[in-house]
Design a protein around this motif. Sequence first.
Motif, PDB file in Angstrom:
ATOM      1  N   ARG A  12       0.809  -1.222   0.000  1.00 30.51           N
ATOM      2  CA  ARG A  12       0.000   0.000   0.000  1.00 30.51           C
ATOM      3  C   ARG A  12       0.845   1.277   0.000  1.00 30.51           C
ATOM      4  O   ARG A  12       0.524   2.231  -0.716  1.00 30.51           O
ATOM      5  CB  ARG A  12      -0.964  -0.001   1.187  1.00 30.51           C
ATOM      6  CG  ARG A  12      -2.423  -0.118   0.746  1.00 30.51           C
ATOM      7  CD  ARG A  12      -3.358  -0.148   1.928  1.00 30.51           C
ATOM      8  NE  ARG A  12      -3.906  -1.471   2.105  1.00 30.51           N
ATOM      9  CZ  ARG A  12      -3.791  -2.225   3.192  1.00 30.51           C
ATOM     10  NH1 ARG A  12      -3.122  -1.798   4.243  1.00 30.51           N
ATOM     11  NH2 ARG A  12      -4.328  -3.407   3.229  1.00 30.51           N
ATOM     12  N   PRO A  13       1.936   1.320   0.786  1.00 33.75           N
ATOM     13  CA  PRO A  13       2.771   2.532   0.703  1.00 33.75           C
ATOM     14  C   PRO A  13       3.288   2.777  -0.719  1.00 33.75           C
ATOM     15  O   PRO A  13       3.410   3.923  -1.149  1.00 33.75           O
ATOM     16  CB  PRO A  13       3.929   2.230   1.662  1.00 33.75           C
ATOM     17  CG  PRO A  13       3.362   1.246   2.629  1.00 33.75           C
ATOM     18  CD  PRO A  13       2.403   0.411   1.837  1.00 33.75           C
ATOM     19  N   LEU A  14       3.570   1.710  -1.450  1.00 38.41           N
ATOM     20  CA  LEU A  14       4.077   1.884  -2.821  1.00 38.41           C
ATOM     21  C   LEU A  14       3.002   2.466  -3.740  1.00 38.41           C
ATOM     22  O   LEU A  14       3.274   3.361  -4.533  1.00 38.41           O
ATOM     23  CB  LEU A  14       4.581   0.554  -3.388  1.00 38.41           C
ATOM     24  CG  LEU A  14       5.878   0.012  -2.790  1.00 38.41           C
ATOM     25  CD1 LEU A  14       6.202  -1.356  -3.376  1.00 38.41           C
ATOM     26  CD2 LEU A  14       7.029   0.969  -3.043  1.00 38.41           C
ATOM     27  N   THR A  15       1.766   1.954  -3.631  1.00 38.23           N
ATOM     28  CA  THR A  15       0.717   2.516  -4.492  1.00 38.23           C
ATOM     29  C   THR A  15       0.422   3.954  -4.067  1.00 38.23           C
ATOM     30  O   THR A  15       0.164   4.819  -4.914  1.00 38.23           O
ATOM     31  CB  THR A  15      -0.569   1.669  -4.449  1.00 38.23           C
ATOM     32  OG1 THR A  15      -0.859   1.347  -3.092  1.00 38.23           O
ATOM     33  CG2 THR A  15      -0.402   0.400  -5.228  1.00 38.23           C
ATOM     34  N   ALA A  16       0.487   4.221  -2.769  1.00 39.48           N
ATOM     35  CA  ALA A  16       0.241   5.593  -2.292  1.00 39.48           C
ATOM     36  C   ALA A  16       1.294   6.547  -2.854  1.00 39.48           C
ATOM     37  O   ALA A  16       0.992   7.668  -3.269  1.00 39.48           O
ATOM     38  CB  ALA A  16       0.255   5.633  -0.766  1.00 39.48           C
ATOM     39  N   ILE A  17       2.525   6.078  -2.928  1.00 39.90           N
ATOM     40  CA  ILE A  17       3.573   6.984  -3.404  1.00 39.90           C
ATOM     41  C   ILE A  17       3.517   7.118  -4.920  1.00 39.90           C
ATOM     42  O   ILE A  17       3.939   8.148  -5.462  1.00 39.90           O
ATOM     43  CB  ILE A  17       4.976   6.536  -2.905  1.00 39.90           C
ATOM     44  CG1 ILE A  17       5.899   7.764  -2.789  1.00 39.90           C
ATOM     45  CG2 ILE A  17       5.622   5.519  -3.829  1.00 39.90           C
ATOM     46  CD1 ILE A  17       5.593   8.703  -1.681  1.00 39.90           C
ATOM     47  N   VAL A  18       2.992   6.111  -5.609  1.00 38.25           N
ATOM     48  CA  VAL A  18       2.780   6.270  -7.057  1.00 38.25           C
ATOM     49  C   VAL A  18       1.800   7.424  -7.283  1.00 38.25           C
ATOM     50  O   VAL A  18       2.025   8.303  -8.125  1.00 38.25           O
ATOM     51  CB  VAL A  18       2.273   4.961  -7.704  1.00 38.25           C
ATOM     52  CG1 VAL A  18       1.798   5.217  -9.136  1.00 38.25           C
ATOM     53  CG2 VAL A  18       3.367   3.895  -7.706  1.00 38.25           C
ATOM     54  N   SER A  50      -3.597   2.324   4.971  1.00 39.17           N
ATOM     55  CA  SER A  50      -4.888   2.545   4.322  1.00 39.17           C
ATOM     56  C   SER A  50      -5.209   4.039   4.267  1.00 39.17           C
ATOM     57  O   SER A  50      -5.748   4.531   3.278  1.00 39.17           O
ATOM     58  CB  SER A  50      -6.011   1.809   5.057  1.00 39.17           C
ATOM     59  OG  SER A  50      -5.806   0.416   4.943  1.00 39.17           O
ATOM     60  N   TYR A  51      -4.869   4.742   5.340  1.00 39.43           N
ATOM     61  CA  TYR A  51      -4.971   6.211   5.287  1.00 39.43           C
ATOM     62  C   TYR A  51      -4.201   6.721   4.073  1.00 39.43           C
ATOM     63  O   TYR A  51      -4.681   7.520   3.281  1.00 39.43           O
ATOM     64  CB  TYR A  51      -4.295   6.870   6.507  1.00 39.43           C
ATOM     65  CG  TYR A  51      -5.036   6.855   7.826  1.00 39.43           C
ATOM     66  CD1 TYR A  51      -6.421   6.731   7.904  1.00 39.43           C
ATOM     67  CD2 TYR A  51      -4.321   7.033   9.022  1.00 39.43           C
ATOM     68  CE1 TYR A  51      -7.059   6.754   9.142  1.00 39.43           C
ATOM     69  CE2 TYR A  51      -4.953   7.059  10.249  1.00 39.43           C
ATOM     70  CZ  TYR A  51      -6.329   6.922  10.313  1.00 39.43           C
ATOM     71  OH  TYR A  51      -6.949   6.952  11.526  1.00 39.43           O
ATOM     72  N   ALA A  52      -2.957   6.275   3.988  1.00 42.25           N
ATOM     73  CA  ALA A  52      -2.052   6.802   2.963  1.00 42.25           C
ATOM     74  C   ALA A  52      -2.572   6.486   1.572  1.00 42.25           C
ATOM     75  O   ALA A  52      -2.630   7.353   0.702  1.00 42.25           O
ATOM     76  CB  ALA A  52      -0.648   6.224   3.142  1.00 42.25           C
ATOM     77  N   LYS A  53      -2.956   5.211   1.367  1.00 37.40           N
ATOM     78  CA  LYS A  53      -3.357   4.789   0.019  1.00 37.40           C
ATOM     79  C   LYS A  53      -4.619   5.510  -0.423  1.00 37.40           C
ATOM     80  O   LYS A  53      -4.701   6.008  -1.548  1.00 37.40           O
ATOM     81  CB  LYS A  53      -3.535   3.266   0.010  1.00 37.40           C
ATOM     82  CG  LYS A  53      -3.461   2.644  -1.382  1.00 37.40           C
ATOM     83  CD  LYS A  53      -4.803   2.522  -2.032  1.00 37.40           C
ATOM     84  CE  LYS A  53      -4.716   1.928  -3.430  1.00 37.40           C
ATOM     85  NZ  LYS A  53      -6.026   1.882  -4.075  1.00 37.40           N
ATOM     86  N   SER A  54      -5.633   5.560   0.449  1.00 34.53           N
ATOM     87  CA  SER A  54      -6.882   6.181   0.007  1.00 34.53           C
ATOM     88  C   SER A  54      -6.715   7.694  -0.094  1.00 34.53           C
ATOM     89  O   SER A  54      -7.196   8.324  -1.044  1.00 34.53           O
ATOM     90  CB  SER A  54      -8.052   5.820   0.929  1.00 34.53           C
ATOM     91  OG  SER A  54      -7.716   6.069   2.270  1.00 34.53           O
ATOM     92  N   PHE A  55      -6.010   8.296   0.849  1.00 32.34           N
ATOM     93  CA  PHE A  55      -5.813   9.754   0.776  1.00 32.34           C
ATOM     94  C   PHE A  55      -5.035  10.133  -0.486  1.00 32.34           C
ATOM     95  O   PHE A  55      -5.409  11.055  -1.212  1.00 32.34           O
ATOM     96  CB  PHE A  55      -5.089  10.267   2.027  1.00 32.34           C
ATOM     97  CG  PHE A  55      -4.908  11.762   2.031  1.00 32.34           C
ATOM     98  CD1 PHE A  55      -5.935  12.600   2.452  1.00 32.34           C
ATOM     99  CD2 PHE A  55      -3.723  12.345   1.591  1.00 32.34           C
ATOM    100  CE1 PHE A  55      -5.790  13.979   2.430  1.00 32.34           C
ATOM    101  CE2 PHE A  55      -3.572  13.724   1.563  1.00 32.34           C
ATOM    102  CZ  PHE A  55      -4.604  14.548   1.993  1.00 32.34           C
ATOM    103  N   ALA A  56      -3.945   9.398  -0.729  1.00 34.21           N
ATOM    104  CA  ALA A  56      -3.082   9.746  -1.861  1.00 34.21           C
ATOM    105  C   ALA A  56      -3.815   9.535  -3.182  1.00 34.21           C
ATOM    106  O   ALA A  56      -3.678  10.333  -4.116  1.00 34.21           O
ATOM    107  CB  ALA A  56      -1.795   8.927  -1.820  1.00 34.21           C
ATOM    108  N   ALA A  57      -4.593   8.444  -3.275  1.00 36.31           N
ATOM    109  CA  ALA A  57      -5.296   8.158  -4.523  1.00 36.31           C
ATOM    110  C   ALA A  57      -6.321   9.250  -4.813  1.00 36.31           C
ATOM    111  O   ALA A  57      -6.393   9.786  -5.931  1.00 36.31           O
ATOM    112  CB  ALA A  57      -5.978   6.796  -4.446  1.00 36.31           C
TER     113      ALA A  57
END
Lengths: 265, 322, 378
Positions: free
Chosen positions: C242-248, C316-323
Amino acid sequence: MKILVTAKRVEDPESKIKVKPDGTGIVQEGLKYKINPFDEIAVEEGLRLVAKHGGEVVVVSIGGKEVHEQLRHALAMGAHKAVWVNHTGPLDQMGVAGLLQKVVEKEKPDLVILGKQSIDDDQNQVGQYLAEWLGWGQATFASKAESFDSENEKNKVPALVVGADNKTVRVVREVDGGLATVECQLPAVVTTDLRLNQPRYASLPGIMKAKSKPIEELIPAGLGVDVTPKLTVTKMSAPPARKAGIKVPDVATLVEKLKTEAKVI
Amino acid sequence: MSIVLIVAEQQPDGALRKATLNALSAGKALAEKSGAELHVVVLAKDASAIANELKDHGVKAVHAGSAPHFEHYIAEAFAPAIAELAQNLHADFVGMASTSVGKDLMPRVAAKLKAAMASDVMKFEGSGTDITFTRPMWAGNVIAEVKLATPVKVFTVRTTEFPPAQKGGAPGEVKAFTPAAPGEVKTKFVDFKEVKSARPQLTEARVVVSGGRGTKGDFKEIEALADVLGAAVGASRAVVDAGWVPNDLQVGQTGKVVAPELYIAVGISGAIQHLAGMKGSKTIVAINKDPEAPIFQVADYGLVGDLFKVLPELRDAIKAAK
Amino acid sequence: MDFQLTDEQRALQETARKYAREVIRPKAAYYDETAQFPLDLIEKGFELGLLNLAVPAEYGGLGLSHLDGVIATEELAWGCAGVATSMIANDLALLPILIGGTDEQKRRFVTPFTKELKFASFGLTEPGAGSDVAGMSTTLRREGDHYVLNGQKQFITNGEHASQYTVFATTDRSKRHKGITCVVIEGRPKGMTVGKHENKMGQRASNTVTLTFEDVRVPVENRIGEEGEGFRIAMETLDNSRPLTAIVATGIARAAMEHAIDYAKQRQQFGRPIAEFQGIQFMLADMGMQIQAARLLTYQSAWMLDQGQKNTLVSSYAKSFAADMAMKVTTDAVQVFGGYGYMKEYPVEKLMRDAKLIQIYEGTSQVQRIVIARELLR
């Protein structure tokens, strides 16, 4: 062969340089730093020669602890060891050349490759001072003739060729109006121009390996060099602002402006 | 009397390099500030011709050093002769044009003289030996004033900042001298190849001439101007889309991004896609029939007119100016 | 706390950035247009060590931290999200083995990827089981020293180019998630077919296919973990990725913001650059603050993994927020460009299409919120 290369820490060429309002220097805040692009080309050329002839590349940088970043970069590219001349405070080209002379006398390389100039001071002097003080031959502005992308270039012989007996180096130099080729007895000093090569990347494995490569620390006092600057910058200012565009009435005026004002023809 | 010594340069073809005259006028400016005499030195296999050419340019003396080992320029062979002469004359300043020879040679001379050096000097200020040198740093983003604390001060000058010295005044004295033979010279000249300026690559060219819709697809005048300037040829998207020129000439958002010293936009209106590809150019010239064309907003010099009339005229004027 | 990157982190960021700028960027539009697999770019990335960032040193990797991987991946995504997704797909496929495999399995299935450029794919999603992972219908039936695999996996990144697949299937559908088991498939065994490359809206450089298995025999020694452990392994893998998809998402948004800033400074309307208008300025300001917030959340979620902490909630915070952030930022970037932004001649519409996928893959924005709520209400 043993090759000594330099790695000066300079402002990232992509960053915007602004002069402090009081003219005492440039605004450091927010600036990024890199290895001087000409030095990076020197590191690359050193690595290529060593790949061909064997030996090692020693990289040297002068400055505070922060220059480790540039030394590590050169080590990550593949340099074998680093020499750090620990010095903070002002330093002019004579100071730099004097320190490098001592490092050369200590390391005894067969070849010293430096950037032709650093992109901060833009002086283009250190390699020549160093060669004179060492009593060595010099070949400045080592270069290639054509675009890197051209077919011709890909098939071209390298600009630096070490003689079969390892006693000479033949260098193609970029000079006004053409290319001059010279041959220097080794040891010699070579400075690099922009189109000598395209430096490799520091790969991730290279970066991890660089962590364990040695960095030797030297200090100017220990080398017996007086680094009191003989050149001082007394004031810096921004260049005159670009003039707003104008319309010229005729061709004659245009050519006149291009010649005397813009100085491009 | 203190002395400003300027080093003259001979081209590989034997002629005097014109930049020497710019260096002479810089030397004159410095000599006036510091109350010094202006001397010039020329080293060549046979220095007499160039020495004679230089003596009428307002110099006090021309030192003509002739020797077989000056046939080809090598820093190690030239530096000792200049340093020795500077010492014999007690010159306070030794300077040269910032050509590739000047850049290569003068630091080596300075090193011999244990002198500090300023490169690419644009201006001299001060008086006597207390001279401030103005020079660029960070690729010209900063203009610095520098002082040199050594007894002898060495410099190169940016030739574009000083006009070529004119003939006039009392002729200088030509003094032939025989420089001491240098020690072992460890560098030998192999060859010199003149680079013929075929049309350079678009992204690497010093000058780019681009044509737009105004050319109506006729690029002959664009190419002719480019040849005079040793420039690359570019084009706007409109002419590429029209199939008038190949794709790889396109300058702009989806084409090449160029930043030459001189960009000449001919018959190009200046859509934002085109500006994206050339706005980093140092000097921009726009030639367009329409005085309201947006290209004039980014151009340093704009000329309103019909390109088919303007370009031949411009070509001739540039030839004449060179 | 320390927000300072280490020397090595700065160095690897610099290498990844240079690679993204000089290698990926010039060809991003081409691969978006043609939807071809960017093998030449990935080969160069592999040479530089920019693949398989999650592999520990003992299995031939570089032994980078999760935070290191995140720092490098932001740059790749800044270059092109499709290329970045294809470059991090190996990590996603190898993580289940690193999480649940034996030492022998890690040497057999992970180490070879560090020696030469090879691709591995992660197979979890099915035509009928997306967010409802436990509802999967691909089955594994034990037959002596083999399993027999039947079913279909879809939206498989790099599937056409992979030589190894980490597949999740059920040994007992009635047990729902407790029946899920993970196996590694080597090469293209008999009965396995690879579908055609999907014609996607965005991230078109990344290869996406359907895999079909008909009586595919898988040796028992290729099972990762025990039977029924697959669900846990998959969920832990997603915690890691998830951190990787968030950073993408963060990398895409940063690219969009940079383009928008450049354009706003350049574009003249009403006699001045549009960057001087407050309406544009507010959009740019929002971009800056949201990107920084997403990056810090992502760094924290990666840092927690490095500390050995469970990061389900924060990742999950990171992934949904970043997306969601990337969707907003890229949409606004198109807005700043106006009509030009809608044209393929400019790079921002691609970023908007690329961003959309991050709200969907590896747990939709809605599933992330379910996970978050469950953790909060626990």
